[in-house]
Design a protein around this motif. Structure first.
Motif, short mmCIF file in Angstrom:
data_model
loop_
_atom_site.label_atom_id
_atom_site.label_comp_id
_atom_site.label_asym_id
_atom_site.label_seq_id
_atom_site.Cartn_x
_atom_site.Cartn_y
_atom_site.Cartn_z
N GLN A 1 127.07 54.00 31.53
CA GLN A 1 128.42 54.78 31.31
C GLN A 1 128.31 56.22 30.92
O GLN A 1 128.71 57.20 31.49
CB GLN A 1 129.26 54.11 30.09
N MET A 2 127.30 56.41 30.13
CA MET A 2 126.87 57.96 29.74
C MET A 2 126.35 58.60 30.92
O MET A 2 126.49 59.89 31.28
CB MET A 2 125.81 58.16 28.61
N GLN B 1 121.63 54.17 16.97
CA GLN B 1 122.50 53.36 17.75
C GLN B 1 121.67 52.41 18.41
O GLN B 1 120.51 52.74 19.03
CB GLN B 1 123.43 54.11 18.79
N PRO C 1 120.88 51.11 22.04
CA PRO C 1 121.59 51.31 23.43
C PRO C 1 121.50 50.21 24.34
O PRO C 1 120.41 49.75 24.58
CB PRO C 1 120.32 52.41 23.85
N SER C 2 122.63 49.74 24.74
CA SER C 2 122.67 48.84 25.76
C SER C 2 122.65 49.39 27.05
O SER C 2 122.91 50.53 27.24
CB SER C 2 124.08 47.95 25.46
N LYS D 1 124.48 48.88 29.41
CA LYS D 1 126.08 49.22 29.87
C LYS D 1 126.53 50.76 29.26
O LYS D 1 126.84 51.52 29.95
CB LYS D 1 126.95 48.21 29.28
N LYS D 2 125.98 50.91 28.12
CA LYS D 2 126.07 52.11 27.26
C LYS D 2 125.60 53.36 28.05
O LYS D 2 126.26 54.49 28.40
CB LYS D 2 125.96 52.34 25.76
#
Length: 85
Positions: free
Chosen positions: A62-63, A53, A55-56, A58-59
């Motif tokens: 969120q995590m 993936q 990874p942005s 934002k992600k």
């Protein structure tokens, strides 16, 4: 003193020592993990890259927020149980 009294004293001391050692070790580990969380943003980014993936930020945010909420909810439940006592 009789031999059976010494045997009982040794067994009670052994059980008490094991119980005390368990709770002290548990308290130490909980404090250690609270001060040094096992996963930080860099580790999370690396894991996402390994899974293929991209990874942005934002992600990742969120995590991290989800993980922090989960640990906070566990702490809140623990505190609620302690206040009921």
């Amino acid at each position: 003193m009789d031999t059976w009294i010494w045997i009982i004293i040794v067994i009670v001391a052994l059980i008490g020592g094991v119980a005390l050692g368990f709770f002290l070790a548990r308290k130490y580990m909980m404090d250690y993990l609270e001060k040094n969380p096992p996963i930080n943003e860099d580790m999370l980014r690396m894991m996402m890259m390994q899974m293929g993936q991209k990874p942005s930020q934002k992600k990742i945010n969120q995590m991290m927020t989800m993980m922090n909420k989960q640990t906070d909810s566990k702490d809140a439940k623990k505190r609620a149980k302690e206040t009921k006592k």
